[in-house]
Design a protein around this motif. Sequence first.
Motif, PDB file in Angstrom:
ATOM      1  N   ILE A 152      -6.357 -55.527 -33.754  1.00 23.04           N
ATOM      2  CA  ILE A 152      -4.915 -55.273 -33.618  1.00 23.04           C
ATOM      3  C   ILE A 152      -4.472 -55.478 -32.177  1.00 23.04           C
ATOM      4  O   ILE A 152      -3.441 -56.120 -31.920  1.00 23.04           O
ATOM      5  CB  ILE A 152      -4.564 -53.857 -34.121  1.00 23.04           C
ATOM      6  CG1 ILE A 152      -4.750 -53.785 -35.641  1.00 23.04           C
ATOM      7  CG2 ILE A 152      -3.140 -53.475 -33.730  1.00 23.04           C
ATOM      8  CD1 ILE A 152      -4.675 -52.385 -36.207  1.00 23.04           C
ATOM      9  N   ASN A 153      -5.238 -54.951 -31.233  1.00 20.64           N
ATOM     10  CA  ASN A 153      -4.887 -55.103 -29.820  1.00 20.64           C
ATOM     11  C   ASN A 153      -4.894 -56.567 -29.386  1.00 20.64           C
ATOM     12  O   ASN A 153      -4.000 -57.016 -28.662  1.00 20.64           O
ATOM     13  CB  ASN A 153      -5.832 -54.289 -28.935  1.00 20.64           C
ATOM     14  CG  ASN A 153      -5.595 -52.802 -29.026  1.00 20.64           C
ATOM     15  OD1 ASN A 153      -4.541 -52.349 -29.456  1.00 20.64           O
ATOM     16  ND2 ASN A 153      -6.577 -52.023 -28.637  1.00 20.64           N
ATOM     17  N   LYS A 204      -4.484 -59.210 -31.319  1.00 18.70           N
ATOM     18  CA  LYS A 204      -3.374 -59.911 -31.971  1.00 18.70           C
ATOM     19  C   LYS A 204      -2.056 -59.558 -31.291  1.00 18.70           C
ATOM     20  O   LYS A 204      -1.205 -60.432 -31.075  1.00 18.70           O
ATOM     21  CB  LYS A 204      -3.322 -59.554 -33.463  1.00 18.70           C
ATOM     22  CG  LYS A 204      -2.366 -60.385 -34.240  1.00 18.70           C
ATOM     23  CD  LYS A 204      -2.803 -61.850 -34.229  1.00 18.70           C
ATOM     24  CE  LYS A 204      -1.928 -62.688 -35.119  1.00 18.70           C
ATOM     25  NZ  LYS A 204      -2.266 -64.107 -35.048  1.00 18.70           N
ATOM     26  N   ALA A 205      -1.887 -58.292 -30.922  1.00 18.63           N
ATOM     27  CA  ALA A 205      -0.666 -57.873 -30.237  1.00 18.63           C
ATOM     28  C   ALA A 205      -0.535 -58.574 -28.886  1.00 18.63           C
ATOM     29  O   ALA A 205       0.560 -59.026 -28.512  1.00 18.63           O
ATOM     30  CB  ALA A 205      -0.655 -56.357 -30.048  1.00 18.63           C
ATOM     31  N   GLU A 206      -1.643 -58.677 -28.167  1.00 20.78           N
ATOM     32  CA  GLU A 206      -1.623 -59.365 -26.872  1.00 20.78           C
ATOM     33  C   GLU A 206      -1.291 -60.848 -27.055  1.00 20.78           C
ATOM     34  O   GLU A 206      -0.515 -61.424 -26.287  1.00 20.78           O
ATOM     35  CB  GLU A 206      -2.967 -59.203 -26.157  1.00 20.78           C
ATOM     36  CG  GLU A 206      -2.972 -59.786 -24.763  1.00 20.78           C
ATOM     37  CD  GLU A 206      -4.253 -59.501 -23.997  1.00 20.78           C
ATOM     38  OE1 GLU A 206      -4.239 -59.672 -22.773  1.00 20.78           O
ATOM     39  OE2 GLU A 206      -5.275 -59.099 -24.602  1.00 20.78           O
ATOM     40  N   THR A 243       2.432 -61.121 -27.946  1.00 14.98           N
ATOM     41  CA  THR A 243       3.225 -60.854 -26.740  1.00 14.98           C
ATOM     42  C   THR A 243       3.220 -62.082 -25.845  1.00 14.98           C
ATOM     43  O   THR A 243       4.250 -62.472 -25.296  1.00 14.98           O
ATOM     44  CB  THR A 243       2.656 -59.635 -25.974  1.00 14.98           C
ATOM     45  OG1 THR A 243       2.717 -58.489 -26.818  1.00 14.98           O
ATOM     46  CG2 THR A 243       3.428 -59.373 -24.703  1.00 14.98           C
TER      47      THR A 243
END
Length: 65
Positions: A7-8, A10-12, A15
Amino acid sequence: MGLRDKINNKAEDLTGKAKEAAGDVTGDDQLKNEGKGDQLSAAVKDGAEKVKDAASNIKDKLTGN
């Protein structure tokens, strides 16, 4: 790779894509490059996690787990 890591990463990545797109639209090369850097960082982290997962799978096969 843990779910939190996925999740982290993919979020990065997302972004980074948003920053790159915003920089492209506004003509802000610094923001665009920062977005590319975020995407690269996420890809490197994702790759490292995949290597760790593969090594763990190999270890499990060798030890019979």
